[in-house]
Design a protein around this motif. Sequence first.
Motif, PDB file in Angstrom:
ATOM      1  N   GLY A 173       0.969  -1.005  -0.241  1.00  0.00           N
ATOM      2  CA  GLY A 173       0.139   0.249  -0.227  1.00  0.00           C
ATOM      3  C   GLY A 173       1.338   1.366   0.175  1.00  0.00           C
ATOM      4  O   GLY A 173       0.088   2.462   0.738  1.00  0.00           O
ATOM      5  N   LYS A 174       2.067   1.287  -0.553  1.00  0.00           N
ATOM      6  CA  LYS A 174       3.252   2.583  -0.800  1.00  0.00           C
ATOM      7  C   LYS A 174       3.381   2.915  -2.085  1.00  0.00           C
ATOM      8  O   LYS A 174       3.080   2.617  -2.540  1.00  0.00           O
ATOM      9  CB  LYS A 174       4.254   2.216   0.185  1.00  0.00           C
ATOM     10  N   PRO A 175       3.734   4.593  -2.308  1.00  0.00           N
ATOM     11  CA  PRO A 175       3.987   5.084  -3.354  1.00  0.00           C
ATOM     12  C   PRO A 175       4.934   3.980  -4.265  1.00  0.00           C
ATOM     13  O   PRO A 175       5.769   3.421  -3.749  1.00  0.00           O
ATOM     14  CB  PRO A 175       3.641   6.222  -3.030  1.00  0.00           C
ATOM     15  N   TYR A 176       4.316   3.965  -5.870  1.00  0.00           N
ATOM     16  CA  TYR A 176       5.265   3.408  -6.254  1.00  0.00           C
ATOM     17  C   TYR A 176       5.678   3.872  -7.658  1.00  0.00           C
ATOM     18  O   TYR A 176       5.911   3.374  -9.117  1.00  0.00           O
ATOM     19  CB  TYR A 176       4.414   1.685  -7.103  1.00  0.00           C
ATOM     20  N   ASP A 177       5.531   5.483  -8.072  1.00  0.00           N
ATOM     21  CA  ASP A 177       6.235   5.550  -8.169  1.00  0.00           C
ATOM     22  C   ASP A 177       7.138   6.812  -8.999  1.00  0.00           C
ATOM     23  O   ASP A 177       7.375   7.614  -9.949  1.00  0.00           O
ATOM     24  CB  ASP A 177       4.990   7.110  -8.833  1.00  0.00           C
ATOM     25  N   LYS A 178       8.085   6.212  -8.285  1.00  0.00           N
ATOM     26  CA  LYS A 178       9.614   7.460  -8.362  1.00  0.00           C
ATOM     27  C   LYS A 178      10.091   5.992  -7.961  1.00  0.00           C
ATOM     28  O   LYS A 178      11.428   6.471  -7.347  1.00  0.00           O
ATOM     29  CB  LYS A 178       9.232   8.398  -7.251  1.00  0.00           C
ATOM     30  N   PRO A 179      11.128   4.995  -8.243  1.00  0.00           N
ATOM     31  CA  PRO A 179      11.982   4.169  -8.690  1.00  0.00           C
ATOM     32  C   PRO A 179      13.172   4.948  -8.872  1.00  0.00           C
ATOM     33  O   PRO A 179      13.243   5.789  -9.780  1.00  0.00           O
ATOM     34  CB  PRO A 179      11.461   3.067  -9.938  1.00  0.00           C
ATOM     35  N   ASN A 180      13.885   4.251  -8.144  1.00  0.00           N
ATOM     36  CA  ASN A 180      15.035   5.143  -8.562  1.00  0.00           C
ATOM     37  C   ASN A 180      16.567   3.994  -8.829  1.00  0.00           C
ATOM     38  O   ASN A 180      16.470   2.910  -8.269  1.00  0.00           O
ATOM     39  CB  ASN A 180      16.022   6.233  -7.797  1.00  0.00           C
ATOM     40  N   ILE A 181      17.527   3.874  -9.505  1.00  0.00           N
ATOM     41  CA  ILE A 181      18.949   3.617  -9.701  1.00  0.00           C
ATOM     42  C   ILE A 181      19.748   3.635  -9.119  1.00  0.00           C
ATOM     43  O   ILE A 181      20.400   4.746  -9.167  1.00  0.00           O
ATOM     44  CB  ILE A 181      18.375   2.674 -10.670  1.00  0.00           C
ATOM     45  N   VAL A 182      20.737   2.824  -8.399  1.00  0.00           N
ATOM     46  CA  VAL A 182      21.899   3.350  -8.072  1.00  0.00           C
ATOM     47  C   VAL A 182      23.477   2.716  -9.028  1.00  0.00           C
ATOM     48  O   VAL A 182      22.932   1.750  -8.910  1.00  0.00           O
ATOM     49  CB  VAL A 182      22.176   3.277  -6.643  1.00  0.00           C
ATOM     50  N   THR A 183      23.844   4.318  -9.363  1.00  0.00           N
ATOM     51  CA  THR A 183      24.871   3.163 -10.385  1.00  0.00           C
ATOM     52  C   THR A 183      25.979   4.839  -9.832  1.00  0.00           C
ATOM     53  O   THR A 183      26.379   5.528  -9.443  1.00  0.00           O
ATOM     54  CB  THR A 183      24.621   3.170 -11.698  1.00  0.00           C
ATOM     55  N   GLY A 184      27.586   4.111 -10.504  1.00  0.00           N
ATOM     56  CA  GLY A 184      28.353   4.723 -10.423  1.00  0.00           C
ATOM     57  C   GLY A 184      28.502   5.319 -11.941  1.00  0.00           C
ATOM     58  O   GLY A 184      27.745   5.424 -12.555  1.00  0.00           O
TER      59      GLY A 184
END
Length: 496
Positions: A149-160
């Motif tokens: 039941g949480k927001p799922y519209d702001k995904p991110n990915i961490v890279t160099g």
Amino acid sequence: MVLSKAVPSHDAALHCTFASRYVRDPLPRFKLPEESIPKEAAYQVINDELMLDGNPRLNLASFVTTWMEPECDKLMMAAVNKNYVDMDEYPVTTELQNRCVNMIAHLFNAPIGEDETAVGVGTVGSSEAIMLAGLAFKRKWQNKRKAEGKPYDKPNIVTGANVQVCWEKFARYFEVELKEVKLKEGYYIMNPEKAVEMVDENTICVAAILGSTLTGEFEDVEKLNELLTQKNKETGLDVPIHVDAASGGFIAPFLYKDLLWDFRLPLVKSINVSGHKYGLVYPGVGWVVWRSKEDLPDELIFHINYLGTDQPTFTLNFSKGSSQIIAQYYQFIRLGFEGYKDIMENCMENAKVLREGIEQTGCFNIVSKEVGVPLVAFALKDSTKYTVFNISENLRRFGWIVPAYTMPADAQHIAVLRVVVREDFSRSLAERLVSDIQKVLGELEEHVQHVTQIITTQIDIETGGAVTHKSELEIAEEVISYWKKIVKAKKTSGVC
């Protein structure tokens, strides 16, 4: 795909040296010709123009395979008219792809039994493979967030910041924020501590690079797994790792057997690798494999009833050639573990010869490391008289294509040359390249002295031969200004 651009020209026709034997009028450049021409003429026109391309064997900018055995060439030509997507019509080709997926999964220590089937797919290249892996991470993260039941519209990915541009494409095309760990002088790969600090509840995965395109270095996936495991435990998160092994996936298993970077690390859920790089196949073919079926959401797999049978598929493309997949299988059974190991060891030896030759010139600092992809990245010790861009341009006179580029943020002030050592780059070619680099350095030094003399003479003329001349520092600054004007338009920060 490269977007085409028609350059306006007063002469919008294509002239051919041999046209008089076949055609009387020049061919239009950007419009379909009104009439047919003989096959000999069409071949000659195209062949002549392609002569102006660079020599692939001397293209030291690219990781892509430029030589294969004639037997494999024959297999590829025999399959050039096979559309891979027609699985029911070409079941053996499909079987060969499945065998390759399983061979790669076992090579990367996937936790599957000898009789189990690995989860993976062949792709056009690592770019498509990364898109598919990224989509799987995004969908799994979204499903979990929805269930909670949480927001799922702001995904991110961490890279160099050293990632290849295909990661930026994934982020832009599929609306995922790309959070980059910045580089610094002397450290040109992702810092695992800083990467884990950037992880939050919206992070779909952390992407580690096994073989940076900038310096060939392997990022510390084992350390990343350790730190991320600890953070997941402390915060209740469940952030996984993807390993972009496009360049290093067919190197590490053969040269660094004890290096932990693959599915032996619990958080590594998927790995991509380029068959057309050190997989030793012509472009373009890539591969992506998952740890288990649970790591690839089933709703991403299409089941298509096409041409007579159910065809499960997970690709961004539909139609594609079969030749590269067949060639990959040829290389696997032809070379085996021993053959790949021998080739990679030879590449590393040739890279060592090249690195030592470049060091002996006394003009460069080696930026790349000895452990990693067999390449040599090197920067000028003194860039006040000429730059790596001048060297790159002058090497083209000898046929060499050696890229010069600046590092990403926050190391943009570092500019380097890079030579990728492939199977077809022999020791004699390495020695010849060093010799030609020395020639270019000598010519540039002479030119700098000539320019300095011209400036000094001009000063004498302007001052009427007065005894008081500009200081050496002032003259040096004028020389530097001269060179900066020359290279300003050529400076780039991109690299393949």
